[in-house]
Scaffold this motif. Structure first.
Motif, PDB file in Angstrom:
ATOM      1  N   PRO A 146      -7.685 -13.593 -10.816  1.00  8.69           N
ATOM      2  CA  PRO A 146      -6.873 -12.534 -10.897  1.00  8.69           C
ATOM      3  C   PRO A 146      -6.966 -11.195 -10.174  1.00  8.69           C
ATOM      4  CG  PRO A 146      -7.922 -13.101 -12.956  1.00  8.69           C
ATOM      5  CD  PRO A 146      -8.539 -13.718 -12.003  1.00  8.69           C
ATOM      6  N   ALA A 147      -6.044 -10.590  -9.682  1.00  9.10           N
ATOM      7  CA  ALA A 147      -6.160  -9.565  -8.572  1.00  9.10           C
ATOM      8  C   ALA A 147      -7.150  -8.408  -8.771  1.00  9.10           C
ATOM      9  CB  ALA A 147      -4.769  -8.823  -8.704  1.00  9.10           C
ATOM     10  N   ILE A 148      -7.492  -8.141 -10.059  1.00  5.48           N
ATOM     11  CA  ILE A 148      -8.658  -7.085 -10.187  1.00  5.48           C
ATOM     12  C   ILE A 148      -9.774  -7.627  -9.822  1.00  5.48           C
ATOM     13  CG2 ILE A 148      -9.073  -7.777 -12.527  1.00  5.48           C
ATOM     14  CD1 ILE A 148      -8.974  -4.829 -13.221  1.00  5.48           C
ATOM     15  N   LEU A 149      -9.954  -8.900 -10.070  1.00  8.34           N
ATOM     16  CA  LEU A 149     -11.510  -9.590  -9.513  1.00  8.34           C
ATOM     17  C   LEU A 149     -11.585  -9.730  -8.110  1.00  8.34           C
ATOM     18  CD1 LEU A 149     -14.072 -10.749 -10.288  1.00  8.34           C
ATOM     19  CD2 LEU A 149     -13.111 -12.865 -10.778  1.00  8.34           C
ATOM     20  N   LYS A 150     -10.562 -10.212  -7.422  1.00  9.90           N
ATOM     21  CA  LYS A 150     -10.524 -10.205  -6.099  1.00  9.90           C
ATOM     22  C   LYS A 150     -10.737  -8.679  -5.532  1.00  9.90           C
ATOM     23  CE  LYS A 150      -9.671 -12.197  -2.152  1.00  9.90           C
ATOM     24  NZ  LYS A 150      -9.480 -11.128  -1.119  1.00  9.90           N
ATOM     25  N   GLY A 151     -10.298  -7.808  -6.210  1.00  8.26           N
ATOM     26  CA  GLY A 151     -10.186  -6.390  -5.688  1.00  8.26           C
ATOM     27  C   GLY A 151     -11.947  -6.058  -5.854  1.00  8.26           C
ATOM     28  N   TRP A 152     -12.577  -6.543  -6.892  1.00  8.58           N
ATOM     29  CA  TRP A 152     -13.856  -6.378  -6.901  1.00  8.58           C
ATOM     30  C   TRP A 152     -14.693  -6.782  -5.705  1.00  8.58           C
ATOM     31  CZ3 TRP A 152     -18.224  -9.842  -7.818  1.00  8.58           C
ATOM     32  CH2 TRP A 152     -19.415  -9.176  -8.292  1.00  8.58           C
ATOM     33  N   ILE A 153     -14.358  -8.186  -5.391  1.00  8.13           N
ATOM     34  CA  ILE A 153     -15.122  -8.740  -4.168  1.00  8.13           C
ATOM     35  C   ILE A 153     -14.847  -7.964  -2.967  1.00  8.13           C
ATOM     36  CG2 ILE A 153     -15.147 -10.749  -2.597  1.00  8.13           C
ATOM     37  CD1 ILE A 153     -15.997 -11.501  -5.445  1.00  8.13           C
ATOM     38  N   ASP A 170     -16.905  -5.571 -17.370  1.00  9.90           N
ATOM     39  CA  ASP A 170     -15.805  -5.929 -17.723  1.00  9.90           C
ATOM     40  C   ASP A 170     -14.781  -5.146 -16.943  1.00  9.90           C
ATOM     41  OD1 ASP A 170     -13.105  -5.940 -19.107  1.00  9.90           O
ATOM     42  OD2 ASP A 170     -14.108  -6.148 -20.949  1.00  9.90           O
ATOM     43  N   LEU A 171     -14.049  -5.786 -15.974  1.00 10.30           N
ATOM     44  CA  LEU A 171     -13.428  -5.062 -14.869  1.00 10.30           C
ATOM     45  C   LEU A 171     -12.306  -4.576 -15.472  1.00 10.30           C
ATOM     46  CD1 LEU A 171     -13.414  -7.692 -12.021  1.00 10.30           C
ATOM     47  CD2 LEU A 171     -14.774  -5.433 -12.483  1.00 10.30           C
ATOM     48  N   TYR A 172     -11.424  -5.086 -16.544  1.00  8.90           N
ATOM     49  CA  TYR A 172     -10.378  -4.376 -17.152  1.00  8.90           C
ATOM     50  C   TYR A 172     -10.838  -3.162 -18.052  1.00  8.90           C
ATOM     51  CZ  TYR A 172      -6.509  -7.479 -15.664  1.00  8.90           C
ATOM     52  OH  TYR A 172      -5.470  -8.139 -14.992  1.00  8.90           O
ATOM     53  N   ALA A 173     -11.965  -3.329 -18.702  1.00 16.67           N
ATOM     54  CA  ALA A 173     -12.412  -2.354 -19.589  1.00 16.67           C
ATOM     55  C   ALA A 173     -12.858  -0.913 -18.777  1.00 16.67           C
ATOM     56  CB  ALA A 173     -13.801  -2.683 -20.346  1.00 16.67           C
ATOM     57  N   ILE A 174     -13.345  -1.242 -17.639  1.00 11.19           N
ATOM     58  CA  ILE A 174     -13.807   0.122 -16.733  1.00 11.19           C
ATOM     59  C   ILE A 174     -12.495   0.466 -15.802  1.00 11.19           C
ATOM     60  CG2 ILE A 174     -16.231  -0.678 -16.887  1.00 11.19           C
ATOM     61  CD1 ILE A 174     -16.033  -1.624 -13.874  1.00 11.19           C
ATOM     62  N   ASN A 175     -11.397  -0.155 -15.865  1.00 15.64           N
ATOM     63  CA  ASN A 175     -10.325  -0.005 -15.141  1.00 15.64           C
ATOM     64  C   ASN A 175     -10.620   0.299 -13.600  1.00 15.64           C
ATOM     65  OD1 ASN A 175      -7.593   0.899 -14.727  1.00 15.64           O
ATOM     66  ND2 ASN A 175      -8.266   3.027 -14.908  1.00 15.64           N
ATOM     67  N   TRP A 176     -11.213  -1.149 -13.160  1.00 13.66           N
ATOM     68  CA  TRP A 176     -11.612  -1.365 -11.667  1.00 13.66           C
ATOM     69  C   TRP A 176     -10.558  -1.066 -10.937  1.00 13.66           C
ATOM     70  CZ3 TRP A 176     -16.096  -1.493  -9.380  1.00 13.66           C
ATOM     71  CH2 TRP A 176     -16.102  -1.767  -7.899  1.00 13.66           C
ATOM     72  N   LYS A 177     -10.666  -0.324  -9.832  1.00 14.91           N
ATOM     73  CA  LYS A 177      -9.705   0.058  -8.874  1.00 14.91           C
ATOM     74  C   LYS A 177      -9.746  -1.366  -7.837  1.00 14.91           C
ATOM     75  CE  LYS A 177      -9.170   3.030  -4.613  1.00 14.91           C
ATOM     76  NZ  LYS A 177      -9.380   1.906  -3.457  1.00 14.91           N
ATOM     77  N   SER A 178      -8.625  -1.922  -7.891  1.00 12.97           N
ATOM     78  CA  SER A 178      -8.594  -3.251  -6.957  1.00 12.97           C
ATOM     79  C   SER A 178      -8.325  -3.178  -5.667  1.00 12.97           C
ATOM     80  CB  SER A 178      -7.307  -3.999  -7.721  1.00 12.97           C
ATOM     81  OG  SER A 178      -7.565  -4.344  -9.174  1.00 12.97           O
ATOM     82  N   ALA A 179      -7.497  -2.068  -5.248  1.00 15.32           N
ATOM     83  CA  ALA A 179      -7.062  -2.249  -3.787  1.00 15.32           C
ATOM     84  C   ALA A 179      -8.334  -1.427  -2.862  1.00 15.32           C
ATOM     85  CB  ALA A 179      -5.580  -1.541  -3.541  1.00 15.32           C
ATOM     86  N   ALA A 180      -8.522  -2.162  -1.810  1.00 13.94           N
ATOM     87  CA  ALA A 180      -9.362  -1.609  -0.974  1.00 13.94           C
ATOM     88  C   ALA A 180      -8.482  -0.698  -0.212  1.00 13.94           C
ATOM     89  CB  ALA A 180      -9.905  -2.871  -0.258  1.00 13.94           C
ATOM     90  N   TYR A 187       0.765  -1.219   0.076  1.00 11.43           N
ATOM     91  CA  TYR A 187      -0.027  -0.233   0.113  1.00 11.43           C
ATOM     92  C   TYR A 187       0.977   1.407   0.146  1.00 11.43           C
ATOM     93  CZ  TYR A 187      -4.670  -2.049   0.366  1.00 11.43           C
ATOM     94  OH  TYR A 187      -5.720  -3.079   0.015  1.00 11.43           O
ATOM     95  N   ALA A 188       1.863   1.141   0.612  1.00  9.31           N
ATOM     96  CA  ALA A 188       2.725   2.354   0.581  1.00  9.31           C
ATOM     97  C   ALA A 188       3.475   2.578  -0.564  1.00  9.31           C
ATOM     98  CB  ALA A 188       3.818   2.287   1.959  1.00  9.31           C
ATOM     99  N   ILE A 189       3.591   1.676  -1.254  1.00 12.90           N
ATOM    100  CA  ILE A 189       4.406   2.185  -2.645  1.00 12.90           C
ATOM    101  C   ILE A 189       3.395   2.102  -3.773  1.00 12.90           C
ATOM    102  CG2 ILE A 189       6.691   1.010  -1.815  1.00 12.90           C
ATOM    103  CD1 ILE A 189       5.875  -1.356  -3.578  1.00 12.90           C
ATOM    104  N   ASN A 190       1.993   1.793  -3.314  1.00 13.38           N
ATOM    105  CA  ASN A 190       0.917   2.155  -4.424  1.00 13.38           C
ATOM    106  C   ASN A 190       1.176   1.069  -5.370  1.00 13.38           C
ATOM    107  OD1 ASN A 190      -1.640   2.838  -5.324  1.00 13.38           O
ATOM    108  ND2 ASN A 190      -0.538   4.730  -6.509  1.00 13.38           N
ATOM    109  N   TRP A 191       1.376  -0.105  -5.005  1.00 14.54           N
ATOM    110  CA  TRP A 191       1.695  -1.200  -6.063  1.00 14.54           C
ATOM    111  C   TRP A 191       0.467  -1.269  -7.048  1.00 14.54           C
ATOM    112  CZ3 TRP A 191       5.658  -4.160  -7.560  1.00 14.54           C
ATOM    113  CH2 TRP A 191       5.298  -5.274  -8.076  1.00 14.54           C
ATOM    114  N   LYS A 192       0.900  -1.559  -8.410  1.00 12.99           N
ATOM    115  CA  LYS A 192      -0.374  -1.865  -9.230  1.00 12.99           C
ATOM    116  C   LYS A 192      -0.614  -3.236  -9.222  1.00 12.99           C
ATOM    117  CE  LYS A 192      -0.051  -1.678 -14.575  1.00 12.99           C
ATOM    118  NZ  LYS A 192      -0.170  -3.023 -14.793  1.00 12.99           N
ATOM    119  N   SER A 193      -1.908  -3.368  -8.989  1.00  8.25           N
ATOM    120  CA  SER A 193      -2.424  -4.427  -8.899  1.00  8.25           C
ATOM    121  C   SER A 193      -2.839  -5.495 -10.107  1.00  8.25           C
ATOM    122  CB  SER A 193      -3.958  -4.849  -7.992  1.00  8.25           C
ATOM    123  OG  SER A 193      -3.593  -4.186  -6.706  1.00  8.25           O
TER     124      SER A 193
END
Lengths: 261, 261
Positions: free
Chosen positions: B106-113, B38-48, A40-46
C-alpha cells in the motif's frame, strides 16, 4: 487523440517533470489533446482509508474491495477519485512519469493507483465462467487504450540489465506494466527509461528529450508489449496457470506471460 | 531480541492487523521485545516532499538524494522519520505486514520506505572502489538484522505460482525483499503469504495464525533467502553484472541473484 499524463515528482524543476513537459509539448504539437495530473501539485491523498467511502457505516468493518465496489456502483466515491477515473475514460493513452524510488513508484503514485482503481472500475469487472475469469489482463474497462511509463532511475543501465544486480528493468516494472496497466485492459508500450538520472547535464537532457519526442510520435503506432491475454486460451481456468500447449512446462516467471516472438 | 513490526492496513479488524497481533503475541511470549508502528494509526505522511527537509533553502531545487543525505548528516530530518530510523536501529528484526494491493505494498507503506530510507542511512553508505560498490546488498547499516514480510493477497495461490498469470509471488516480492530489505543489509526470511485473504473464515484464520506462530518461533533461527552478496566476488565492478564464473551466461533475471542450492 486524448492523452492523460500523471506525474509524481515533488520538484517542479525535476527531470521527471521536464520529461513530462517534453512529452506533453510533442503530443500537443502533433495535434493530440493533453491533460496532466501532477500529483504533488494537487496534493493527492495517498493513503486509501475509510474517508474514501463516505457512506460506509461507522461501525462497519472496512473491507476495501467491497467498500470500493459499493461506492463505485452507487456513485459515492470521493470527487478527487471520480475526476481521475473520468480522466482515464477520457484518455486514449495514459502515461505515468515518475522517478524509480526503491525499485518502484513513489508512494503518491501508488496511492493514485490504490484509490482510483476501484472495484468495479479497474478490477472485479466481467463474468467468471468456464471460459473466462473476469475482464482482466487484456480486457477490462480500459481496453482499447494505450499506456506507457516514463521512468528515471538513479543507477547505471548495466545494474538493471539481464544480469545486473538490481534485476532486469523489465522484470522490476512487470508488476506495474502487467499488474497495473495490462490488468484493466491497457495495451502497454515499452517503457522510456533514463538511467543515472541524477547526473544528467544539459547535453544529456537534450538527447533524452529528443528520444522521448520520437517515442511520443509513435505513441499510437508502436507495437505494444505482447503480454498474453487471460481469456485467449493460454491459461487454465480457474487456476490461471499457463497451459502446457501455450508454453512448455519448464518456462516460468514473468517472461512466460509474453507471447513468444 | 527486539522486533519492530510495521503494519499498513486502515481497518483495525483486518486480517493484516490480526496477523500482526498474532505475531507480536507469539514473539512477546517467547521473551522478545516488540514494538509496532501502525502506519494508519499514526497517520503516517506518505509523500516524500520538500517539507521533509526543513533546512533546504526555499529557492533551492529539491534533489531528493542530496537533500536527504544532507538532512541525515546534519540531524535535521523530521521527527517522525528519525523515530522510525531509531526503531530500525533498535530492532534485531523487522517485520512488514501488509495487504498486497496491485502487486505491491500500500502507498502508506511505500511512503514509509521512501521517507525513512534516507541517503546515508539506507543507501549511499560505504566506499566505492575496485573491489566494493558501497555497502549494499548484504552489507549496510542494517546488516546483521533479519527481516520478513507478512503479506495477504486476495487472489488464489495458483495465480501466484511459477506459471500463474499474476507472476510468481517470489518475483513480485523481489523488489521489496531484495531491493528494499537486502539492500541496506537485512537477512531476509521467506515471506509469510496468505491467499484468498478476503474469503477467510474463523477456522482458516486459526490455521493461518498457527502457521504464523511457528514462523515467529523460528524468526532468529530460520535460514534466510540466499541472495548473493554484492561485494562477495560474484559481480563485476562497476557494471554490477554477474560474473560468468558466478553463473553461466544464460542465467538471467531475479532468480540469478540467489546462490544456487
Amino acid at each position: 487523440m486524448n492523452v492523460l499524463i500523471v506525474s509524481a515528482h515533488p520538484e517542479p524543476r525535476s527531470l521527471t517533470n521536464a520529461l513530462r513537459d517534453t512529452a506533453a509539448a510533442q503530443l500537443s504539437a502533433d495535434g493530440h489533446t493533453v491533460r496532466v495530473t501532477d500529483l504533488y501539485a494537487i496534493n493527492w491523498k495517498s493513503a486509501a482509508d475509510r474517508a474514501d467511502f463516505p457512506t460506509l457505516a461507522p461501525a462497519q468493518r472496512l473491507r476495501v474491495p467491497q467498500a470500493s465496489g459499493e461506492a463505485f456502483a452507487t456513485g459515492t466515491l470521493t470527487d478527487d477519485v471520480v475526476q481521475e477515473q473520468e480522466g482515464l475514460l477520457w484518455a486514449d493513452a495514459l502515461i505515468l512519469a515518475f522517478p524509480l524510488w526503491w525499485f518502484s513508484m513513489p508512494a503518491i503514485l501508488k496511492g493514485w493507483i490504490d484509490r482510483v482503481y476501484a472495484y468495479g472500475f479497474a478490477y472485479g469487472v466481467g463474468e467468471h465462467s468456464d471460459t473466462r475469469w473476469g475482464d482482466r489482463y487484456g480486457e477490462g474497462r480500459l481496453a482499447g487504450k494505450r499506456a506507457m511509463l516514463i521512468v528515471n532511475a538513479g543507477g547505471w543501465a548495466s545494474h538493471y540489465g539481464p544480469r545486473g544486480i538490481n534485476g532486469p528493468i523489465d522484470d522490476l516494472l512487470f508488476p506495474i506494466q502487467h499488474g497495473v496497466l495490462f490488468y484493466p485492459g491497457y495495451e502497454v508500450l515499452p517503457p522510456f527509461v533514463t538511467y543515472r538520472a541524477d547526473r544528467m547535464d544539459e547535453m544529456g537532457f537534450e538527447a533524452t528529450a529528443q528520444a522521448l519526442r520520437e517515442r511520443m510520435r509513435g505513441l499510437f503506432a508502436e507495437p505494444p508489449i505482447p503480454f498474453r491475454r487471460q481469456n485467449g486460451g493460454d491459461y487454465e481456468i480457474p487456476s490461471m496457470e499457463l497451459r502446457p500447449e501455450a508454453a512448455p512446462e519448464h518456462i516460468t516467471g514473468f517472461g512466460a506471460h509474453l507471447v513468444p516472438s
